[in-house]
Motif scaffolding. Structure first.
Motif, short mmCIF file in Angstrom:
data_model
loop_
_atom_site.label_atom_id
_atom_site.label_comp_id
_atom_site.label_asym_id
_atom_site.label_seq_id
_atom_site.Cartn_x
_atom_site.Cartn_y
_atom_site.Cartn_z
N ALA A 5 0.84 -1.20 0.00
CA ALA A 5 0.00 0.00 0.00
C ALA A 5 0.87 1.25 0.00
O ALA A 5 0.57 2.23 -0.69
CB ALA A 5 -0.93 -0.01 1.20
N GLY A 6 1.95 1.22 0.76
CA GLY A 6 2.87 2.35 0.79
C GLY A 6 3.53 2.57 -0.56
O GLY A 6 3.70 3.71 -1.01
N LEU A 11 3.86 5.60 -5.57
CA LEU A 11 3.77 5.62 -7.02
C LEU A 11 2.70 6.60 -7.50
O LEU A 11 2.93 7.39 -8.41
CB LEU A 11 3.47 4.21 -7.55
CG LEU A 11 3.33 4.07 -9.06
CD1 LEU A 11 4.65 4.38 -9.76
CD2 LEU A 11 2.85 2.68 -9.41
N SER A 12 1.53 6.56 -6.89
CA SER A 12 0.47 7.48 -7.30
C SER A 12 0.83 8.93 -6.99
O SER A 12 0.49 9.83 -7.75
CB SER A 12 -0.86 7.09 -6.65
OG SER A 12 -0.78 7.20 -5.26
N SER A 13 1.53 9.17 -5.90
CA SER A 13 1.97 10.53 -5.57
C SER A 13 2.95 11.04 -6.61
O SER A 13 2.87 12.20 -7.04
CB SER A 13 2.62 10.56 -4.19
OG SER A 13 1.72 10.16 -3.20
N GLY A 14 3.89 10.19 -7.00
CA GLY A 14 4.86 10.57 -8.03
C GLY A 14 4.20 10.80 -9.37
O GLY A 14 4.55 11.74 -10.09
N LEU A 15 3.23 9.96 -9.71
CA LEU A 15 2.51 10.14 -10.97
C LEU A 15 1.70 11.44 -10.98
O LEU A 15 1.64 12.13 -12.00
CB LEU A 15 1.60 8.95 -11.24
CG LEU A 15 2.30 7.66 -11.64
CD1 LEU A 15 1.30 6.51 -11.73
CD2 LEU A 15 3.04 7.83 -12.96
N LEU A 16 1.09 11.77 -9.86
CA LEU A 16 0.32 13.01 -9.77
C LEU A 16 1.24 14.23 -9.93
O LEU A 16 0.90 15.18 -10.64
CB LEU A 16 -0.44 13.07 -8.46
CG LEU A 16 -1.32 14.29 -8.25
CD1 LEU A 16 -2.39 14.37 -9.35
CD2 LEU A 16 -1.98 14.24 -6.88
N LEU A 70 0.59 9.05 6.69
CA LEU A 70 1.02 8.40 5.44
C LEU A 70 2.34 9.01 4.98
O LEU A 70 2.37 10.06 4.35
CB LEU A 70 -0.06 8.56 4.37
CG LEU A 70 -1.44 8.02 4.75
CD1 LEU A 70 -2.49 8.46 3.74
CD2 LEU A 70 -1.39 6.50 4.85
N LYS A 71 3.42 8.35 5.32
CA LYS A 71 4.74 8.90 5.02
C LYS A 71 5.00 9.12 3.53
O LYS A 71 5.64 10.11 3.17
CB LYS A 71 5.83 8.03 5.64
CG LYS A 71 6.00 8.30 7.09
CD LYS A 71 7.35 7.91 7.57
CE LYS A 71 7.46 8.36 9.02
NZ LYS A 71 8.76 8.25 9.53
#
Length: 133
Positions: A5-6, A11-16, A70-71
């Motif tokens: 999950a982390g 990954l989603s944070s980087g993609l955004l 959420l680190k």
């Protein structure tokens, strides 16, 4: 399950962040293609707008990451804030003709104020949550 999950959250944070950056860059790339002549002004404007976009991305990511524990969100938010601060402090001092100079109301000042305000809010959140220890 927690490490996966982390990783997905990172990954989603980087993609955004990449999406925000590429959409801004593409908008200015099209503007440069449709404009004849010198594009130095558009290049500088793109950098300053990217700084504001990265700061606007960083603040909610850091807030949500600290609030929910959420680190990955917090780390990507801090990285975006550092990227914005580094860009505005290095690229914010480029040459512009004197006839285009405005003492207070200019894009460079707006970008600096945005980054300083975002970093101050971020530092306050980090101090309150004890994220750094």
């Amino acid at each position: 399950f927690r490490p996966a999950a982390g990783a997905l959250l990172a990954l989603s944070s980087g993609l955004l962040l990449g999406l925000c950056t590429s959409e801004t860059h593409d908008w200015y790339r099209l503007a440069r293609l449709n404009r004849a002549g010198h594009n130095d002004e558009l290049y500088f404007r793109e950098l300053m707008v990217l700084v504001v976009v990265w700061t606007a991305y960083a603040a909610p990511m850091i807030w949500l990451g600290l609030k929910r524990g959420l680190k990955p969100l917090t780390v990507f938010g801090v990285l975006a804030a550092v990227l914005a601060a580094a860009t505005v402090s290095t690229q914010g001092f480029t040459y512009h003709p004197i006839q285009d100079f405005s003492v207070i109301l200019n894009l460079r000042t707006l970008a600096f104020v945005c980054v300083i305000g975002g970093l101050e809010v971020t530092a306050t959140w980090i101090r309150r949550t004890g994220f750094l220890g």
